[in-house]
Motif scaffolding. Structure first.
Motif, PDB file in Angstrom:
ATOM      1  N   MET A  26       0.831  -1.203   0.000  1.00  0.00           N
ATOM      2  CA  MET A  26       0.000   0.000   0.000  1.00  0.00           C
ATOM      3  C   MET A  26       0.868   1.255   0.000  1.00  0.00           C
ATOM      4  N   ARG A  27       1.958   1.237   0.742  1.00  0.00           N
ATOM      5  CA  ARG A  27       2.868   2.387   0.761  1.00  0.00           C
ATOM      6  C   ARG A  27       3.498   2.593  -0.608  1.00  0.00           C
ATOM      7  N   GLU A  28       3.843   1.514  -1.280  1.00  0.00           N
ATOM      8  CA  GLU A  28       4.475   1.628  -2.595  1.00  0.00           C
ATOM      9  C   GLU A  28       3.540   2.239  -3.639  1.00  0.00           C
ATOM     10  N   ILE A  29       2.270   1.912  -3.567  1.00  0.00           N
ATOM     11  CA  ILE A  29       1.349   2.385  -4.609  1.00  0.00           C
ATOM     12  C   ILE A  29       0.510   3.591  -4.168  1.00  0.00           C
ATOM     13  N   ARG A  30       0.793   4.135  -3.011  1.00  0.00           N
ATOM     14  CA  ARG A  30      -0.063   5.216  -2.505  1.00  0.00           C
ATOM     15  C   ARG A  30       0.003   6.460  -3.380  1.00  0.00           C
ATOM     16  N   ARG A  31       1.102   6.694  -4.053  1.00  0.00           N
ATOM     17  CA  ARG A  31       1.220   7.881  -4.914  1.00  0.00           C
ATOM     18  C   ARG A  31       1.239   7.528  -6.394  1.00  0.00           C
ATOM     19  N   ASP A  32       1.923   6.449  -6.719  1.00  0.00           N
ATOM     20  CA  ASP A  32       2.055   6.068  -8.126  1.00  0.00           C
ATOM     21  C   ASP A  32       1.650   4.614  -8.327  1.00  0.00           C
ATOM     22  N   PRO A  33       0.739   4.357  -9.263  1.00  0.00           N
ATOM     23  CA  PRO A  33       0.384   2.967  -9.572  1.00  0.00           C
ATOM     24  C   PRO A  33       1.639   2.198 -10.002  1.00  0.00           C
ATOM     25  N   ALA A  34       1.621   0.893  -9.767  1.00  0.00           N
ATOM     26  CA  ALA A  34       2.796   0.077 -10.097  1.00  0.00           C
ATOM     27  C   ALA A  34       2.362  -1.301 -10.592  1.00  0.00           C
ATOM     28  N   THR A  35       3.219  -1.909 -11.394  1.00  0.00           N
ATOM     29  CA  THR A  35       2.991  -3.269 -11.866  1.00  0.00           C
ATOM     30  C   THR A  35       3.463  -4.254 -10.799  1.00  0.00           C
ATOM     31  N   ALA A  65      -7.034  -2.692 -10.003  1.00  0.00           N
ATOM     32  CA  ALA A  65      -6.115  -2.957 -11.112  1.00  0.00           C
ATOM     33  C   ALA A  65      -6.621  -2.216 -12.341  1.00  0.00           C
ATOM     34  N   VAL A  66      -5.706  -1.505 -13.003  1.00  0.00           N
ATOM     35  CA  VAL A  66      -6.047  -0.739 -14.196  1.00  0.00           C
ATOM     36  C   VAL A  66      -5.090  -1.144 -15.307  1.00  0.00           C
ATOM     37  N   ARG A  67      -5.652  -1.507 -16.433  1.00  0.00           N
ATOM     38  CA  ARG A  67      -4.824  -1.935 -17.563  1.00  0.00           C
ATOM     39  C   ARG A  67      -4.373  -0.714 -18.360  1.00  0.00           C
ATOM     40  N   HIS A  68      -3.060  -0.672 -18.643  1.00  0.00           N
ATOM     41  CA  HIS A  68      -2.465   0.331 -19.521  1.00  0.00           C
ATOM     42  C   HIS A  68      -1.708  -0.438 -20.590  1.00  0.00           C
ATOM     43  N   GLY A  69      -2.310  -0.551 -21.761  1.00  0.00           N
ATOM     44  CA  GLY A  69      -1.696  -1.350 -22.818  1.00  0.00           C
ATOM     45  C   GLY A  69      -1.651  -2.803 -22.398  1.00  0.00           C
ATOM     46  N   ARG A  70      -0.466  -3.375 -22.394  1.00  0.00           N
ATOM     47  CA  ARG A  70      -0.311  -4.784 -22.023  1.00  0.00           C
ATOM     48  C   ARG A  70      -0.025  -4.973 -20.540  1.00  0.00           C
ATOM     49  N   GLU A  71       0.147  -3.870 -19.823  1.00  0.00           N
ATOM     50  CA  GLU A  71       0.513  -3.934 -18.413  1.00  0.00           C
ATOM     51  C   GLU A  71      -0.699  -3.691 -17.509  1.00  0.00           C
ATOM     52  N   MET A  72      -0.704  -4.355 -16.355  1.00  0.00           N
ATOM     53  CA  MET A  72      -1.714  -4.138 -15.329  1.00  0.00           C
ATOM     54  C   MET A  72      -1.049  -3.357 -14.206  1.00  0.00           C
ATOM     55  N   TYR A  73      -1.609  -2.213 -13.884  1.00  0.00           N
ATOM     56  CA  TYR A  73      -1.087  -1.378 -12.810  1.00  0.00           C
ATOM     57  C   TYR A  73      -2.039  -1.436 -11.623  1.00  0.00           C
ATOM     58  N   TYR A  74      -1.459  -1.467 -10.439  1.00  0.00           N
ATOM     59  CA  TYR A  74      -2.243  -1.502  -9.212  1.00  0.00           C
ATOM     60  C   TYR A  74      -2.165  -0.138  -8.559  1.00  0.00           C
ATOM     61  N   GLU A  75      -3.333   0.341  -8.125  1.00  0.00           N
ATOM     62  CA  GLU A  75      -3.392   1.642  -7.479  1.00  0.00           C
ATOM     63  C   GLU A  75      -4.362   1.591  -6.307  1.00  0.00           C
ATOM     64  N   VAL A  76      -4.215   2.547  -5.420  1.00  0.00           N
ATOM     65  CA  VAL A  76      -5.080   2.629  -4.243  1.00  0.00           C
ATOM     66  C   VAL A  76      -6.486   2.982  -4.710  1.00  0.00           C
ATOM     67  N   SER A  79      -8.635   6.781  -1.006  1.00  0.00           N
ATOM     68  CA  SER A  79      -7.623   7.649  -0.394  1.00  0.00           C
ATOM     69  C   SER A  79      -7.768   7.725   1.128  1.00  0.00           C
ATOM     70  N   HIS A  80      -8.947   7.425   1.669  1.00  0.00           N
ATOM     71  CA  HIS A  80      -9.111   7.422   3.123  1.00  0.00           C
ATOM     72  C   HIS A  80      -8.156   6.421   3.773  1.00  0.00           C
ATOM     73  N   VAL A  81      -7.964   5.298   3.114  1.00  0.00           N
ATOM     74  CA  VAL A  81      -7.097   4.251   3.656  1.00  0.00           C
ATOM     75  C   VAL A  81      -5.645   4.719   3.665  1.00  0.00           C
ATOM     76  N   VAL A  82      -5.261   5.462   2.644  1.00  0.00           N
ATOM     77  CA  VAL A  82      -3.897   6.009   2.596  1.00  0.00           C
ATOM     78  C   VAL A  82      -3.668   6.909   3.803  1.00  0.00           C
ATOM     79  N   HIS A  83      -4.638   7.758   4.116  1.00  0.00           N
ATOM     80  CA  HIS A  83      -4.508   8.648   5.270  1.00  0.00           C
ATOM     81  C   HIS A  83      -4.418   7.842   6.569  1.00  0.00           C
TER      82      HIS A  83
END
Length: 102
Positions: A26-35, A65-76, A79-83
């Motif tokens: 969760m900390r890793e993806i709190r600002r930027d989605p990641a594969t 999970a959000v698909r961008h082209g052939r990649e799946m990115y995970y994002e929060v 935002s309440h949970v991030v806080h």
């Protein structure tokens, strides 16, 4: 929402977030989605373990999970949970606060 039901949902949220590995993700993806591969590299966890934790976070509707082209990115997903996570991390970083956590 019924107050008793709200307490049950909050307890379930804390149960899902009660894993060090899931908090790291969760900390890793709190600002930027990641594969998955980026999360494996950032956390040092194995790919199957990252995928398993992401599945649990998705089932709890904390991550999407959000698909961008052939990649799946995970994002929060919420935002309440991030806080909540950032407040908890700030709390334990205060002088002596981590000593009381068992």
């Amino acid at each position: 929402m019924d107050p008793d039901l709200a307490v049950e949902h909050a307890a379930q949220l804390f149960k899902v977030l009660g894993s060090t590995s899931r908090l790291r993700l969760m900390r890793e993806i709190r600002r930027d989605p990641a594969t998955v591969s980026a999360l494996v590299e950032a956390t040092g966890m194995s790919q199957p373990l990252v995928s398993q934790h992401l599945r649990m976070l998705r089932e709890a509707e904390l991550v999407k999970a959000v698909r961008h082209g052939r990649e799946m990115y995970y994002e929060v997903a919420d935002s309440h949970v991030v806080h909540l996570i950032e407040d908890a991390l700030e709390h334990v970083a205060e002088d002596g606060a981590g000593d009381a956590v068992g």
